[in-house]
Each structure stands twice: as structure tokens, then as C-alpha cells.
Design a protein around this motif. Structure first.
Motif, short mmCIF file in Angstrom:
data_model
loop_
_atom_site.label_atom_id
_atom_site.label_comp_id
_atom_site.label_asym_id
_atom_site.label_seq_id
_atom_site.Cartn_x
_atom_site.Cartn_y
_atom_site.Cartn_z
N LEU A 1 0.83 -1.21 0.00
CA LEU A 1 0.00 0.00 0.00
C LEU A 1 0.87 1.26 0.00
CD1 LEU A 1 -2.82 1.27 0.17
CD2 LEU A 1 -2.65 1.08 2.64
N CYS A 2 1.90 1.28 0.83
CA CYS A 2 2.78 2.45 0.90
C CYS A 2 3.53 2.66 -0.41
CB CYS A 2 3.78 2.29 2.04
SG CYS A 2 3.02 2.31 3.67
N LEU A 3 4.07 1.58 -0.99
CA LEU A 3 4.77 1.70 -2.26
C LEU A 3 3.82 2.11 -3.39
CD1 LEU A 3 7.22 -1.34 -2.22
CD2 LEU A 3 7.80 1.08 -2.11
N GLY A 4 2.59 1.59 -3.35
CA GLY A 4 1.61 1.94 -4.38
C GLY A 4 1.25 3.41 -4.36
N VAL A 5 1.05 3.96 -3.17
CA VAL A 5 0.75 5.39 -3.05
C VAL A 5 1.92 6.22 -3.57
CG1 VAL A 5 0.37 7.25 -1.39
CG2 VAL A 5 -0.89 5.11 -1.16
N SER A 6 3.13 5.84 -3.19
CA SER A 6 4.32 6.56 -3.64
C SER A 6 4.47 6.48 -5.17
CB SER A 6 5.55 5.98 -2.95
OG SER A 6 6.72 6.56 -3.46
N ALA A 7 4.28 5.29 -5.73
CA ALA A 7 4.45 5.11 -7.18
C ALA A 7 3.37 5.86 -7.96
CB ALA A 7 4.42 3.63 -7.53
N ARG A 8 2.14 5.91 -7.44
CA ARG A 8 1.09 6.67 -8.14
C ARG A 8 1.39 8.15 -8.14
NH1 ARG A 8 -5.09 5.30 -7.18
NH2 ARG A 8 -5.23 7.18 -8.42
N ARG A 9 1.91 8.64 -7.03
CA ARG A 9 2.28 10.06 -6.98
C ARG A 9 3.40 10.36 -7.97
NH1 ARG A 9 2.03 11.09 -0.45
NH2 ARG A 9 -0.24 11.08 -0.33
N MET A 10 4.37 9.45 -8.08
CA MET A 10 5.45 9.64 -9.05
C MET A 10 4.91 9.64 -10.47
SD MET A 10 8.61 7.30 -7.64
CE MET A 10 9.33 7.28 -9.25
N ALA A 11 3.99 8.72 -10.76
CA ALA A 11 3.41 8.65 -12.11
C ALA A 11 2.59 9.89 -12.42
CB ALA A 11 2.56 7.40 -12.24
N ASP A 12 1.88 10.41 -11.44
CA ASP A 12 1.09 11.62 -11.65
C ASP A 12 1.96 12.85 -11.91
OD1 ASP A 12 -1.25 10.19 -11.39
OD2 ASP A 12 -1.57 10.75 -9.29
N ARG A 13 3.15 12.87 -11.31
CA ARG A 13 4.08 13.97 -11.54
C ARG A 13 4.85 13.81 -12.85
NH1 ARG A 13 5.58 13.27 -5.81
NH2 ARG A 13 7.33 12.06 -6.61
#
Length: 114
Positions: free
Chosen positions: A64-76
Motif C-alpha cells: 500500500l505504501c509503495l503503491g501510493v508513492s508510485a502513483r504520486r510519481m506517475a502523476d508527476r
């Protein structure tokens, strides 16, 4: 003898369209599809899958923590793999829910047996 352009041999040295050789190359980074998934997105998805099967308490939280971080990276725009990150987040949430349900059932059984 004629060359590929249809004129007399050696007349202009031009090639016919579609003949051998290389065409104009697009600028670097243009038209090559979506960016590759980031390592965090892939790790999130893999840990989410393993969290549902092997270690249902620790791995879903990490997924869950990695998924949130990776989605934020993809959105940026810093990497791809938004779908993998979302899948890891969903599996992490489901894994946490299953773990919480298991703890509740085990606690209820322990209380009922006393």
C-alpha cells in the motif's frame, strides 16, 4: 542502365521514394509510447500479490505504501506504471482487510472458548 529514380544512370543521384536507406528519424523521446513502469510500481504489485498469499499482515502494508508513492510519481510524470501502482494499492487494501478480519475472527473464537 537506369538508377532507382528511373532516370539515366548517375543523372542526379537521388533515390526513389521508399527505396533502400533510412528515413527521417523522429526527435529523441518523441512517439515511443508510454514511459516504463517504475520499480516502486512493480514492487507494489508483486508485494500485493504475495501479501494475499504468503504474509498477510506485513506485505500488504508495504504494498500500500509503495503503491501510493508510485502513483504520486506517475502523476508527476517521473515514471510510468500507474496501473501497476493502483493494482498494488488495491491488493494491499484487500490484504489488510483480510488480515484484520482474521484477527477479529481469531479474537472472537478465543473469547467464545473461555
Amino acid at each position: 542502365m537506369t538508377d532507382q529514380s528511373g532516370g539515366p544512370s548517375g543523372a542526379t543521384g537521388m533515390r526513389a521514394p521508399g527505396g533502400p536507406g533510412y528515413g527521417v528519424q523522429p526527435p529523441a523521446g518523441y512517439g515511443y509510447g508510454a514511459p516504463l513502469p517504475s520499480g516502486r510500481a512493480t514492487a507494489s504489485m508483486v508485494l500485493g500479490i504475495l501479501g494475499l498469499v504468503l504474509i498477510p499482515i506485513v506485505l500488504p502494508i508495504i504494498a500500500l505504501c509503495l503503491g501510493v508513492s508510485a502513483r504520486r510519481m506517475a502523476d508527476r510524470g517521473e515514471g510510468g506504471g500507474r496501473g501497476q501502482a493502483t493494482a498494488g494499492m488495491v491488493m494491499g487494501i484487500v490484504g489488510i482487510a483480510f488480515a484484520a478480519l482474521g484477527v477479529l475472527v481469531a479474537t472472537a473464537q478465543a473469547i467464545a472458548s473461555v
